[in-house]
Each structure stands twice: as structure tokens, then as C-alpha cells.
Design an enzyme around this catalytic site. Structure first.
Site, mmCIF file in Angstrom:
data_model
loop_
_atom_site.group_PDB
_atom_site.id
_atom_site.type_symbol
_atom_site.label_atom_id
_atom_site.label_comp_id
_atom_site.label_asym_id
_atom_site.label_seq_id
_atom_site.Cartn_x
_atom_site.Cartn_y
_atom_site.Cartn_z
ATOM 1 N N LYS A 279 0.832 -1.207 0.000
ATOM 2 C CA LYS A 279 0.000 0.000 0.000
ATOM 3 C C LYS A 279 0.864 1.252 0.000
ATOM 4 O O LYS A 279 0.650 2.191 -0.782
ATOM 5 C CB LYS A 279 -0.933 -0.022 1.210
ATOM 6 C CG LYS A 279 -1.661 1.299 1.453
ATOM 7 C CD LYS A 279 -1.351 1.839 2.833
ATOM 8 C CE LYS A 279 -1.953 3.213 3.050
ATOM 9 N NZ LYS A 279 -1.661 3.749 4.388
ATOM 10 N N CYS A 354 -19.453 5.449 4.153
ATOM 11 C CA CYS A 354 -19.358 3.986 4.269
ATOM 12 C C CYS A 354 -18.360 3.624 5.369
ATOM 13 O O CYS A 354 -17.329 2.991 5.132
ATOM 14 C CB CYS A 354 -18.949 3.386 2.933
ATOM 15 S SG CYS A 354 -19.267 1.610 2.793
ATOM 16 N N CYS A 361 -26.033 4.196 5.398
ATOM 17 C CA CYS A 361 -26.713 3.719 4.185
ATOM 18 C C CYS A 361 -27.926 4.576 3.837
ATOM 19 O O CYS A 361 -28.268 4.725 2.657
ATOM 20 C CB CYS A 361 -27.142 2.264 4.361
ATOM 21 S SG CYS A 361 -25.779 1.103 4.582
ATOM 22 N N CYS A 364 -26.731 7.480 1.819
ATOM 23 C CA CYS A 364 -25.829 7.128 0.725
ATOM 24 C C CYS A 364 -26.563 7.204 -0.611
ATOM 25 O O CYS A 364 -27.680 6.679 -0.759
ATOM 26 C CB CYS A 364 -25.274 5.720 0.933
ATOM 27 S SG CYS A 364 -24.153 5.180 -0.380
ATOM 28 N N CYS A 370 -26.020 -0.849 -4.127
ATOM 29 C CA CYS A 370 -25.065 -1.545 -3.277
ATOM 30 C C CYS A 370 -25.664 -2.842 -2.738
ATOM 31 O O CYS A 370 -26.722 -2.825 -2.102
ATOM 32 C CB CYS A 370 -24.638 -0.654 -2.115
ATOM 33 S SG CYS A 370 -23.513 -1.458 -0.953
#
Length: 389
Positions: A279, A354, A361, A364, A370
Site C-alpha cells: 500500500k 461507508c 446507508c 448514501c 449496493c
């Protein structure tokens, strides 16, 4: 009678037996090998196949003892050729009787003469044209069937929610380190920030970078001259600050000895540094060298990609278990021009909407697309409390 005389008598008797009409007509069938021993007339260019040739006026092959009812004719068929036009240019000649959908010669694969491209009707096989002549006919090998459903709509929806840029990563991410420094010093600052960011919030990492800068410890030479205890005290309270202070000393020494105070410019060399994982290496390559070789996947990108169903373990539909598995799976289908921006996009989305626990949610903008929407809205403890009321 002696055996030898008996054998001679039987042989003489067999030779005098009359042959039946069926036996007289028995002939060896014409095989591929026998057909090659034709007369010179059959092998001559004049005997090559003519589309306008009338077979009724052909003479029987010389040397063939056949009856009128069993006349056989031999001729060599010359393969007509057709020209394939690609982008208005003559690319290659192919035999007209060679079907594009026919079986593939294994030698074509060995010498990379066959290009396969997925289509809705199966697989098309195209000749090995030069790359500059294949622009109009080349199709991507990535099949739409392998792409996550509605991924473009989901991506655009997340991008719209991130227009405000109000997440911590937008002002305190690793790529913000050393913005006012020269390129060489800034690259080292980005590397230090990436190393400190592991299992640490952006605000804490950003504070440690500012303290290192204020004390003149944000370059390789100054870190080498300082002791680990001093460095650990400055970067505290980043996660595992004592271990990271040790890593910083080692990294600074390597950068001075091998790269004149700069940082490695290849992914493998960055991964060889103490405390630097995939990463961090991809982020430093993207930001420090503007060289995108892979996707920078942290805990936010890993979590969100699994919630969206964008990644899975190889050969299964199971979720990936590590950020590195997520990176490998995501790179198999995500267009390369999105490899760099997807990290800050999803990191900010994970910090504001998220979230790891109790994702928002309800607010969102992609909750209808999703597959995990409203399935993790409440923690197990809160669900148990509600059931008790």
C-alpha cells in the site's frame, strides 16, 4: 509323399484355378500417396484448377486402367486468395477457403499469431496484423461479463458524494505531506508520512509530520543524526511509534547510502525498505514519482470494494481477506486510468459515509445499487438491545 513335393503340387493347383469376375475387378483404392504419382500432365500448371473448367470434357488420367463407367479424374485445385482490408490498407492475404471460425493451429499460439477477443457471440480469431492496423478491429480481452454490475454508475455516484471534499484525507492525507518542499525533499516526506500512516488516523499522522518538520527532522540526513528515542517522542502517538522510529532510522540510512538522500524510484526497491508494504509503495510511486504501477489499497478501499462486490478471491465468489488480495482482484478489471484516483475517492467515502461501523446507508446516494446496503447499519450489540425492548 515328401512335404516339399506336396507343397509344390498345391501351389500348381491353386495357380490353375479360374478367378471369379468379382476377384478380377478388385483394385487397390487410390490413396493420398498413390495420387501423388500422377503423370507430368496432371502436375503441370495447365492442369491447375480453373473455376470455369468443364469436368465433362476431361480426358481420363493416363496410366489408369479403368473402365468407361469408372473413369476417374485428377486435378489440383489452386486456392483462390482474397485481400483483407483493415483501415483502408492491404494488411494480409488469406486463402478464401480458410474460415475465420475454423480450428486454430497450435503453432499459431506458440508464435503469437492468433489474437483472441471476447464477443457476445463467443471468440473471434483475427490474423496477426501490425498493431497500428488493428485499431478499428481490435476488441479488449476483458469481457463485460467479468465486470461488476453497474460499477460505472456506482463509481459516478461515489464521485458525486465526494465533490465537497470534506473528508480528513482531503486535507491531511499522505499525499499532502511536504507540499511546499522541493521535489526531492517532498518525495522523502511522502515516504515518511506513508510509513507513519499504517494503522493510524490521518489527523494523527499529519500532526506527527508537522512536528518532524518543525524540528528539522523531515529529511534523511537529520533523521540519521538523531536517535530513535528522540524520533519516537516526536512521532508519538502514531501507532507502534517505537517500531516506526526504528524503521525511519533504517530507511534514512539506506536513502543516504544508495540514493543520495532521495528515495527509490522503483516498486521493488521501495518494497525492500524496512516497514514499507505494498500500500505504501504504490502510494509513494503514484505521488512521489507520478508512476502508477498499481492501486493503493488501504483498509477503507479493502472494506468498500468487498461491500460493493467488486472483488473476490481467485476462482470463487468469496470476499477477499487482505488488502493485497483486494488490489490484485481490483486490478483485473478496473481501467488503469482509475487506479490512482480510486484511493482518495474511496478513502474519503469510507471516512464520511461507508464507515467501518454503522455505515450511513440511509444518506448514501448509491444504496439502491449496493448489495450490502442496510445489512450492516447496526452493530450486533445494538440489534440485541432493540430486541430486548
Amino acid at each position: 509323399m515328401p512335404p516339399s513335393l506336396l507343397a509344390q503340387a498345391l501351389s500348381a493347383r491353386i495357380s490353375l484355378l479360374p478367378l471369379s469376375s468379382h476377384a478380377k475387378n478388385l483394385r487397390m483404392s487410390v490413396t493420398r500417396r498413390s495420387s501423388r504419382s500422377l503423370s507430368s500432365e496432371a502436375e503441370s500448371p495447365s492442369s491447375e484448377f480453373d473455376p470455369n473448367l468443364d469436368f465433362q470434357h476431361l480426358e481420363p488420367e493416363k496410366g489408369c486402367d479403368v473402365s468407361d463407367g469408372e473413369k476417374r479424374f485428377y486435378g489440383r485445385k489452386k486456392r483462390a486468395k482474397r485481400i483483407i482490408e483493415v483501415d483502408g490498407e492491404t494488411a494480409k492475404e488469406e486463402s478464401a477457403d480458410k474460415k475465420v471460425s475454423g480450428p486454430i493451429d497450435i503453432e499459431d499460439f506458440a508464435y503469437h499469431k492468433i489474437n483472441l477477443s471476447a464477443t457476445s457471440n463467443g471468440i473471434n480469431i483475427s490474423a496477426s496484423f501490425p498493431a497500428h492496423k488493428m485499431k478499428s478491429t481490435h476488441l479488449s480481452i476483458k469481457s463485460k461479463a467479468n465486470l461488476p454490475a453497474n460499477w460505472e454508475a456506482v463509481f459516478d455516484g461515489i464521485r458525486k458524494m465526494r465533490l465537497a471534499e470534506d473528508a480528513p484525507v482531503d486535507t491531511m492525507g499522505c499525499e499532502k505531506a511536504g507540499l511546499s518542499l522541493p521535489p526531492k525533499e517532498r518525495r522523502f516526506a511522502v515516504l515518511v508520512s506513508s510509513l507513519l500512516s499504517s494503522q493510524t488516523k490521518d489527523a494523527v499522522t499529519n500532526g506527527a509530520i508537522k512536528r518532524l518538520s518543525d524540528k528539522g527532522l523531515l529529511d534523511a540526513d537529520a533523521i540519521v543524526k538523531s536517535d530513535e528515542a528522540t524520533i519516537a517522542g516526536v512521532i508519538y502517538p502514531v501507532g507502534f511509534y517505537s517500531r516506526k522510529a526504528h524503521y525511519l532510522k533504517k530507511v534514512a540510512e539506506i536513502c543516504l547510502e544508495k540514493y543520495q538522500g532521495d528515495i527509490p524510484n522503483s516498486l521493488n526497491e521501495l518494497l525492500a525498505l524496512p516497514g514499507v508494504g505494498p500500500k505504501m509503495a504504490h502510494l509513494v510511486m503514484n505521488v512521489g514519482w507520478n508512476n502508477v504501477q498499481g492501486i493503493c489499497v488501504d483498509t477503507h478501499v479493502h472494506r468498500i470494494c468487498n461491500r460493493l462486490g467488486w472483488v473476490s478471491r481467485p476462482g470463487t465468489r468469496q470476499k477477499t481477506s487482505t488488502p493485497e488480495e483486494t488490489r490484485v482482484s481490483l486490478e483485473t478489471w478496473l481501467p488503469k486510468d482509475l487506479w490512482d484516483p480510486i484511493n482518495p475517492l474511496l478513502v474519503g467515502f469510507g471516512q464520511t459515509v461507508c464507515t467501518p461501523l454503522r455505515p450511513q446507508c440511509g444518506s448514501c446516494g448509491i444504496n439502491q445499487l449496493c448489495p450490502s446496503a442496510f445489512k450492516e447499519s447496526a452493530s450486533p450489540n445494538s440489534k440485541a438491545k432493540r430486541s430486548q425492548k
